[in-house]
Write a protein that holds these residues in place. Structure first.
Motif, PDB file in Angstrom:
ATOM      1  N   ILE A 199       0.853  -1.185   0.000  1.00  0.00           N
ATOM      2  CA  ILE A 199       0.000   0.000   0.000  1.00  0.00           C
ATOM      3  C   ILE A 199       0.888   1.234   0.000  1.00  0.00           C
ATOM      4  O   ILE A 199       1.437   1.631   1.043  1.00  0.00           O
ATOM      5  N   HIS A 200       1.056   1.830  -1.174  1.00  0.00           N
ATOM      6  CA  HIS A 200       1.934   2.984  -1.327  1.00  0.00           C
ATOM      7  C   HIS A 200       1.175   4.283  -1.523  1.00  0.00           C
ATOM      8  O   HIS A 200       1.730   5.360  -1.298  1.00  0.00           O
ATOM      9  N   THR A 201      -0.062   4.205  -1.958  1.00  0.00           N
ATOM     10  CA  THR A 201      -0.867   5.400  -2.188  1.00  0.00           C
ATOM     11  C   THR A 201      -2.215   5.253  -1.476  1.00  0.00           C
ATOM     12  O   THR A 201      -2.595   4.148  -1.049  1.00  0.00           O
ATOM     13  N   PHE A 202      -2.928   6.371  -1.375  1.00  0.00           N
ATOM     14  CA  PHE A 202      -4.240   6.329  -0.749  1.00  0.00           C
ATOM     15  C   PHE A 202      -5.197   5.461  -1.549  1.00  0.00           C
ATOM     16  O   PHE A 202      -6.053   4.779  -0.981  1.00  0.00           O
ATOM     17  N   TRP A 203      -5.046   5.459  -2.873  1.00  0.00           N
ATOM     18  CA  TRP A 203      -5.937   4.661  -3.716  1.00  0.00           C
ATOM     19  C   TRP A 203      -5.672   3.164  -3.545  1.00  0.00           C
ATOM     20  O   TRP A 203      -6.578   2.349  -3.700  1.00  0.00           O
ATOM     21  N   ASP A 204      -4.437   2.805  -3.207  1.00  0.00           N
ATOM     22  CA  ASP A 204      -4.177   1.406  -2.840  1.00  0.00           C
ATOM     23  C   ASP A 204      -4.968   1.034  -1.595  1.00  0.00           C
ATOM     24  O   ASP A 204      -5.536  -0.069  -1.501  1.00  0.00           O
ATOM     25  N   ALA A 205      -5.011   1.963  -0.632  1.00  0.00           N
ATOM     26  CA  ALA A 205      -5.766   1.707   0.598  1.00  0.00           C
ATOM     27  C   ALA A 205      -7.261   1.623   0.314  1.00  0.00           C
ATOM     28  O   ALA A 205      -7.964   0.785   0.890  1.00  0.00           O
ATOM     29  N   VAL A 206      -7.758   2.479  -0.588  1.00  0.00           N
ATOM     30  CA  VAL A 206      -9.170   2.431  -0.955  1.00  0.00           C
ATOM     31  C   VAL A 206      -9.503   1.088  -1.597  1.00  0.00           C
ATOM     32  O   VAL A 206     -10.534   0.472  -1.300  1.00  0.00           O
TER      33      VAL A 206
ATOM     34  N   CYS B  62      -7.959  -1.740  -1.147  1.00  0.00           N
ATOM     35  CA  CYS B  62      -7.908  -2.748  -0.088  1.00  0.00           C
ATOM     36  C   CYS B  62      -9.198  -2.737   0.732  1.00  0.00           C
ATOM     37  O   CYS B  62      -9.756  -3.795   1.048  1.00  0.00           O
ATOM     38  N   VAL B  63      -9.692  -1.543   1.062  1.00  0.00           N
ATOM     39  CA  VAL B  63     -10.918  -1.431   1.856  1.00  0.00           C
ATOM     40  C   VAL B  63     -12.127  -1.929   1.073  1.00  0.00           C
ATOM     41  O   VAL B  63     -13.006  -2.599   1.632  1.00  0.00           O
ATOM     42  N   CYS B  64     -12.175  -1.625  -0.219  1.00  0.00           N
ATOM     43  CA  CYS B  64     -13.294  -2.111  -1.042  1.00  0.00           C
ATOM     44  C   CYS B  64     -13.334  -3.632  -1.060  1.00  0.00           C
ATOM     45  O   CYS B  64     -14.406  -4.245  -0.946  1.00  0.00           O
ATOM     46  N   GLN B  65     -12.178  -4.270  -1.189  1.00  0.00           N
ATOM     47  CA  GLN B  65     -12.131  -5.732  -1.154  1.00  0.00           C
ATOM     48  C   GLN B  65     -12.587  -6.267   0.205  1.00  0.00           C
ATOM     49  O   GLN B  65     -13.284  -7.285   0.283  1.00  0.00           O
ATOM     50  N   THR B  66     -12.191  -5.557   1.266  1.00  0.00           N
ATOM     51  CA  THR B  66     -12.497  -6.030   2.617  1.00  0.00           C
ATOM     52  C   THR B  66     -13.982  -5.878   2.942  1.00  0.00           C
ATOM     53  O   THR B  66     -14.619  -6.816   3.447  1.00  0.00           O
ATOM     54  N   LEU B  67     -14.552  -4.704   2.665  1.00  0.00           N
ATOM     55  CA  LEU B  67     -15.955  -4.466   2.995  1.00  0.00           C
ATOM     56  C   LEU B  67     -16.896  -5.355   2.194  1.00  0.00           C
ATOM     57  O   LEU B  67     -17.940  -5.772   2.685  1.00  0.00           O
ATOM     58  N   THR B  68     -16.525  -5.632   0.953  1.00  0.00           N
ATOM     59  CA  THR B  68     -17.382  -6.476   0.119  1.00  0.00           C
ATOM     60  C   THR B  68     -17.073  -7.953   0.293  1.00  0.00           C
ATOM     61  O   THR B  68     -17.695  -8.796  -0.367  1.00  0.00           O
ATOM     62  N   THR B  69     -16.118  -8.278   1.157  1.00  0.00           N
ATOM     63  CA  THR B  69     -15.698  -9.657   1.454  1.00  0.00           C
ATOM     64  C   THR B  69     -15.207 -10.391   0.199  1.00  0.00           C
ATOM     65  O   THR B  69     -15.293 -11.614   0.127  1.00  0.00           O
ATOM     66  N   VAL B  70     -14.694  -9.644  -0.788  1.00  0.00           N
ATOM     67  CA  VAL B  70     -14.152 -10.278  -1.995  1.00  0.00           C
ATOM     68  C   VAL B  70     -12.765 -10.825  -1.719  1.00  0.00           C
ATOM     69  O   VAL B  70     -12.483 -12.008  -1.916  1.00  0.00           O
TER      70      VAL B  70
ATOM     71  N   GLY C  41      -6.597 -10.271  -2.486  1.00  0.00           N
ATOM     72  CA  GLY C  41      -5.310 -10.572  -1.888  1.00  0.00           C
ATOM     73  C   GLY C  41      -4.139  -9.889  -2.549  1.00  0.00           C
ATOM     74  O   GLY C  41      -2.991 -10.126  -2.140  1.00  0.00           O
ATOM     75  N   ASP C  42      -4.379  -9.068  -3.569  1.00  0.00           N
ATOM     76  CA  ASP C  42      -3.269  -8.395  -4.227  1.00  0.00           C
ATOM     77  C   ASP C  42      -2.744  -7.219  -3.423  1.00  0.00           C
ATOM     78  O   ASP C  42      -1.561  -6.873  -3.508  1.00  0.00           O
ATOM     79  N   VAL C  43      -3.603  -6.589  -2.628  1.00  0.00           N
ATOM     80  CA  VAL C  43      -3.194  -5.471  -1.777  1.00  0.00           C
ATOM     81  C   VAL C  43      -3.713  -5.752  -0.374  1.00  0.00           C
ATOM     82  O   VAL C  43      -4.921  -5.708  -0.127  1.00  0.00           O
ATOM     83  N   THR C  44      -2.808  -6.050   0.534  1.00  0.00           N
ATOM     84  CA  THR C  44      -3.200  -6.364   1.909  1.00  0.00           C
ATOM     85  C   THR C  44      -2.272  -5.652   2.886  1.00  0.00           C
ATOM     86  O   THR C  44      -1.087  -5.446   2.599  1.00  0.00           O
ATOM     87  N   PRO C  45      -2.758  -5.260   4.045  1.00  0.00           N
ATOM     88  CA  PRO C  45      -1.892  -4.623   5.050  1.00  0.00           C
ATOM     89  C   PRO C  45      -0.933  -5.630   5.665  1.00  0.00           C
ATOM     90  O   PRO C  45      -1.256  -6.815   5.799  1.00  0.00           O
ATOM     91  N   VAL C  46       0.237  -5.147   6.049  1.00  0.00           N
ATOM     92  CA  VAL C  46       1.251  -6.029   6.632  1.00  0.00           C
ATOM     93  C   VAL C  46       1.581  -5.648   8.078  1.00  0.00           C
ATOM     94  O   VAL C  46       2.160  -6.453   8.804  1.00  0.00           O
ATOM     95  N   THR C  47       1.235  -4.441   8.490  1.00  0.00           N
ATOM     96  CA  THR C  47       1.507  -4.026   9.863  1.00  0.00           C
ATOM     97  C   THR C  47       0.415  -4.533  10.794  1.00  0.00           C
ATOM     98  O   THR C  47      -0.704  -4.854  10.366  1.00  0.00           O
TER      99      THR C  47
END
Length: 229
Positions: free
Chosen positions: A151-158, A160-168, A171-177
């Motif tokens: 996650i290098h940009t805010f849009w990467d975070a967006v 990631c959140v879209c995948q998470t909220l929709t339960t899709v 796995g291409d962009v996931t948090p590591v911390t």
């Protein structure tokens, strides 16, 4: 009359619901400036920090006033109002009170209360947008400094959140911390709840519509309504 029938803490909550909702939007805007405007002039970041601090204090004062007005023991009050206590700790979760905010807006404009299905869909939609934006800010804030994070940009975070909220979960962009994953777990939990609420309400609404159409359907002999017998 109306206020006499309500407890003092209920009157306070009704009167402060909308102002505190607007304060939560100010908090979110200030937090967004702090996270996204890293290269901005220090004055803007200082103003954003002051807004975040002031609105946070508003939430704390509101919680303490309601605690005093309720005349309940702190432990019992927190147990009965655990969501409010959670919002005080994490003001970005304020959108979870969207049901009461929606009812307060309807009452302010003297509009009749909507039906169950529109209310659930409205609540879930607005909550998803605000929680998604808050979650994206939080994930970007804690992940951007980690060199191993995708996650290098805010849009990467967006994304990631879209995948998470929709339960899709592509796995291409996931948090590591640790903090980023904790935010993702919270979004998963609320995402499942919101998705289940919308799906269940929409299904129940469809069943109600089909049942109504069945009751208003053509006669049993198959002739169209109005046709000569």
């Amino acid at each position: 009359m109306r206020e006499q029938a309500e407890t003092r803490d209920a009157v306070w909550e009704r009167r402060t619901e909308l102002p505190l909702f607007y304060a939560s939007l100010v908090f979110l805007a200030g937090y967004a400036v702090r996270v996204l405007a890293g290269d901005a002039h220090s004055l803007w970041r200082d103003v954003a920090s002051v807004l975040v601090l002031v609105t946070w204090l508003c939430f704390i004062v509101d919680f303490l006033v309601r605690l005093v007005l309720s005349r309940q023991r702190p432990r019992r009050f927190i147990r009965l109002h655990w969501l409010d206590a959670l919002v005080v700790l994490l003001p970005t979760l304020r959108p979870l009170r969207m049901v009461k905010v929606h009812d307060a807006i309807q009452a302010k404009h003297d509009r009749p209360r909507r039906g169950l299905y529109p209310r659930v869909i409205t609540y879930a939609g607005l909550s998803s947008v605000l929680l998604g934006f808050s979650g994206a800010l939080g994930i970007y804030h804690v992940e951007r400094q980690n060199p191993s994070s995708p996650i290098h940009t805010f849009w990467d975070a967006v994304w990631c959140v879209c995948q998470t909220l929709t339960t899709v979960g592509y796995g291409d962009v996931t948090p590591v911390t640790a903090r980023g994953r904790l935010i993702a777990v919270g979004l998963m939990t609320f995402g499942l709840g919101l998705l289940g609420a919308v799906t269940g309400s929409f299904s129940a609404w469809l069943i109600q519509v089909f049942r109504r159409e069945g009751e208003e359907g053509p006669p049993e002999n198959g002739s169209s309504p109005g046709a000569p017998q």
